[in-house]
Each structure stands twice: as structure tokens, then as C-alpha cells.
Scaffold this motif. Sequence first.
Motif, short mmCIF file in Angstrom:
data_model
loop_
_atom_site.label_atom_id
_atom_site.label_comp_id
_atom_site.label_asym_id
_atom_site.label_seq_id
_atom_site.Cartn_x
_atom_site.Cartn_y
_atom_site.Cartn_z
N PHE A 82 -2.61 11.18 5.35
CA PHE A 82 -1.50 10.46 5.74
C PHE A 82 -1.51 9.11 5.22
CE2 PHE A 82 0.43 7.75 9.09
CZ PHE A 82 1.44 8.28 9.45
N VAL A 83 -2.51 8.49 5.18
CA VAL A 83 -2.78 7.17 4.52
C VAL A 83 -2.25 6.96 2.97
CG1 VAL A 83 -4.30 5.35 3.88
CG2 VAL A 83 -4.48 6.28 6.18
N ASN A 84 -2.75 8.11 2.35
CA ASN A 84 -2.57 8.17 1.14
C ASN A 84 -1.08 8.37 0.72
OD1 ASN A 84 -5.18 7.79 0.28
ND2 ASN A 84 -5.42 9.80 -0.39
N ALA A 85 -0.29 9.26 1.49
CA ALA A 85 1.01 9.55 1.20
C ALA A 85 1.92 8.36 1.62
CB ALA A 85 1.52 10.47 2.16
N CYS A 86 1.57 7.68 2.63
CA CYS A 86 2.17 6.06 3.00
C CYS A 86 1.87 5.38 1.72
CB CYS A 86 1.60 5.49 4.19
SG CYS A 86 2.17 6.57 5.71
N ASN A 87 0.64 5.13 1.37
CA ASN A 87 0.51 4.01 0.45
C ASN A 87 0.99 4.33 -1.05
OD1 ASN A 87 -0.96 2.68 2.38
ND2 ASN A 87 -3.01 3.41 1.57
N HIS A 88 1.14 5.60 -1.41
CA HIS A 88 1.45 5.89 -2.68
C HIS A 88 2.80 6.61 -2.99
CE1 HIS A 88 -2.63 4.79 -3.86
NE2 HIS A 88 -3.10 5.39 -2.94
N GLY A 89 3.55 6.73 -1.66
CA GLY A 89 4.63 6.99 -1.74
C GLY A 89 5.06 8.51 -2.09
N GLU A 132 -1.44 -1.96 8.06
CA GLU A 132 -1.49 -3.43 7.50
C GLU A 132 0.03 -3.86 7.28
OE1 GLU A 132 -2.82 -7.09 6.13
OE2 GLU A 132 -4.03 -5.41 7.33
N ALA A 133 0.82 -2.74 6.87
CA ALA A 133 2.29 -2.99 6.59
C ALA A 133 2.92 -1.85 6.65
CB ALA A 133 2.60 -3.50 5.24
N PRO A 134 4.22 -1.43 6.46
CA PRO A 134 4.86 -0.28 6.75
C PRO A 134 4.44 0.58 5.39
CG PRO A 134 6.52 -1.91 7.32
CD PRO A 134 5.15 -2.52 6.70
N ASP A 135 4.26 -0.06 4.27
CA ASP A 135 3.80 0.83 3.12
C ASP A 135 2.32 0.48 2.90
OD1 ASP A 135 4.14 -1.71 2.44
OD2 ASP A 135 5.02 -1.41 0.46
N LEU A 136 1.50 0.17 3.70
CA LEU A 136 0.08 -0.22 3.51
C LEU A 136 -0.71 0.14 4.65
CD1 LEU A 136 -2.32 -0.79 1.83
CD2 LEU A 136 -1.82 -3.26 2.30
N LYS A 137 -1.50 1.36 4.69
CA LYS A 137 -2.39 1.83 5.73
C LYS A 137 -3.73 1.80 5.31
CE LYS A 137 1.80 3.14 7.44
NZ LYS A 137 2.22 2.40 8.47
N ILE A 138 -4.82 1.23 6.13
CA ILE A 138 -5.95 1.08 5.79
C ILE A 138 -7.04 1.90 6.73
CG2 ILE A 138 -7.94 -0.40 5.71
CD1 ILE A 138 -5.75 -1.25 4.03
N ASP A 139 -7.55 2.93 6.02
CA ASP A 139 -8.67 3.76 6.48
C ASP A 139 -9.66 3.17 7.30
OD1 ASP A 139 -9.63 6.28 7.44
OD2 ASP A 139 -10.68 6.43 5.31
N THR A 140 -9.90 3.26 8.87
CA THR A 140 -10.90 2.31 9.03
C THR A 140 -11.91 3.20 9.91
OG1 THR A 140 -9.80 2.03 11.10
CG2 THR A 140 -9.24 0.64 9.49
N HIS A 141 -11.46 4.36 10.57
CA HIS A 141 -12.53 5.11 11.47
C HIS A 141 -12.85 4.37 12.60
CE1 HIS A 141 -13.67 8.17 8.18
NE2 HIS A 141 -12.45 7.87 8.10
N GLY A 142 -11.94 3.31 13.02
CA GLY A 142 -12.59 2.32 13.97
C GLY A 142 -11.20 2.30 14.93
N ALA A 143 -10.42 2.98 15.13
CA ALA A 143 -9.41 3.12 16.16
C ALA A 143 -9.00 4.43 16.73
CB ALA A 143 -8.25 2.36 15.62
#
Length: 277
Positions: A179-186, A212-223
Motif C-alpha cells: 500500500f505504501v509503495n503504491a502510493c509513494n511510487h504511483g 506524511e502527505a497524500p503521496d508520501l506514506k511512511i511505514d512505521t509499525h507504530g500505529a
Amino acid sequence: MSKDIAPTSAGLGLRRSLLPELQEMPEGAVDFLECAPDNWIGVGGHFGACLDELSSRIPLSCHGLSLSLAGPEPLDMQLLTRTREFLDRHKVTLYSEHLSYCSDDGHLYDLMPVPFTEEAIKHVAGRIRQAQDVLGRRIAVENISYYAAPYQALSEIEFVTAVLEEADCDLLLDVNNLFVNACNHGYSARDFLGRLPAGRIVSFHVAGHHDEAPDLKIDTHGATVKAGVWSLLTMAYQRFGVRPTLLERDFNFPPLPELLREMGRIKTLQRAVTQDG
């Protein structure tokens, strides 16, 4: 006797800070626990006894951190040998590592992205085959989240599927990472799922991330896991069938009952998909 983990299973990560609560949770509260052998090999005393007690009654899966399967340095044969002993001792049938590297003349303490090239496919696949030989079992590799790529002659999905085929190994599909990669890399996460070989997928991970932004998700494992990741997990179940699924949480731990409720959503999705099928 091995402790197989059923396809309709939901698990939690075994973290030392959670040990007292995990030992006291009701029987059957989780189907399996996942630990990193790298953090437990050679551990004795109180923590070692806690691990032995838990693994005697709850199946363990294992997720490695330090093999550096894509790295330039020779594989750590001592770590591989000790990992095999750990897996055998705890009767682990599901072992995975990252499709990444984390060392180069020393530990980098991060998961580094791999160039998506034919040369990298050969390199990584050869090391996975070597690791499988030493471990005496098939392993699964996990798709990682990444924020910059060193070079992409191929797409991510082309690279991942080629490694799986060349190495003849399995895949731990981290749905949050996808999910994160698809958002970040379009790219389309749905299309990515559509091109994965169903027969190689042995388990799933879900976790939380930071927007972080609509086109930037940060993988955290903290939420907590976000709605889009739950939807993508449902889509994966519908396409590939239900597989053992882990709720990953590495910090900002809520009370265990809250974690168990979130993990229970996995079971709910698994039942819904199984009944629909």
C-alpha cells in the motif's frame, strides 16, 4: 513434531516488552506468535525461559532481520546455522526474510532497496537458494517498503516475481508495504496483486503507517492499521485465498486487549472471505 500454522490464522509479533501480557493472555487468544530469531538466538535466563514457555503452547513463525539476502558480502554462515538450530528447536514451519540487504562491511541498521535489474535478480536468487540449502527448508521473502530506488531497469513487480521464480522460494506479502509503495511510487496495488503468483504466497503482514502527505506514506509499525490497508488485505484474500496473517506492531504499544481486538479484525475478514467462497 512441527507446529503447522493453519491458513485461517491471525498472529502477533513477539516483543520483549509484551512478554508478561502475552504469557497471561487467555488460551487461544492468538493463533501464532512471530519472532525474529536474530534477537533470540543464545538468549537464556528469564527471557529465554519465557520464550520456551510460549513456544511450547503457541506455534511460532519466524521473520529474520540480518541475513542481508541482497547484500554484497558473503552470507553469514554462522547465523544461518544458528538460525536453523533455532527453527528446529522451536518447530518453526514458516520462516521469512526481507528482499533487501542490511549490511556491507558492517551492519547498516536499515533495510536498503535493491536495484531492479537482471544482475540483481541473479545475485539475490543465488543467495536465497544458498540460504535455503543451509537452513534445510524453503523460505519466504518479504516485499519491503522503499522511498528511493538505486536503479530500476525493471518494475518492482517484475523484479519480485523474477526473484521468486529464479530462487524457487515463497513470498510473505506485506500488504502495508505494498500500500505504501503504491502510493509513494504511483502504481496500482490492485495490478500488483494481479501479477503475483498465488502458489508462492504463504503468509501476509499488516501494519500501521504514517500519512506524511497524500503521496508520501511512511511505514512505521507504530500505529493502527489504516482502512486502505484492510481493504487491500481483503482484496488479497479474495484473489489468493486466506493465509496466516500477522499484525505487526513494534512500538507505541496499546494495552494488549486493544491489540487483540485489532488482530481480531483479521479473523473477521478471514471468516467473511471463507464463507463467501
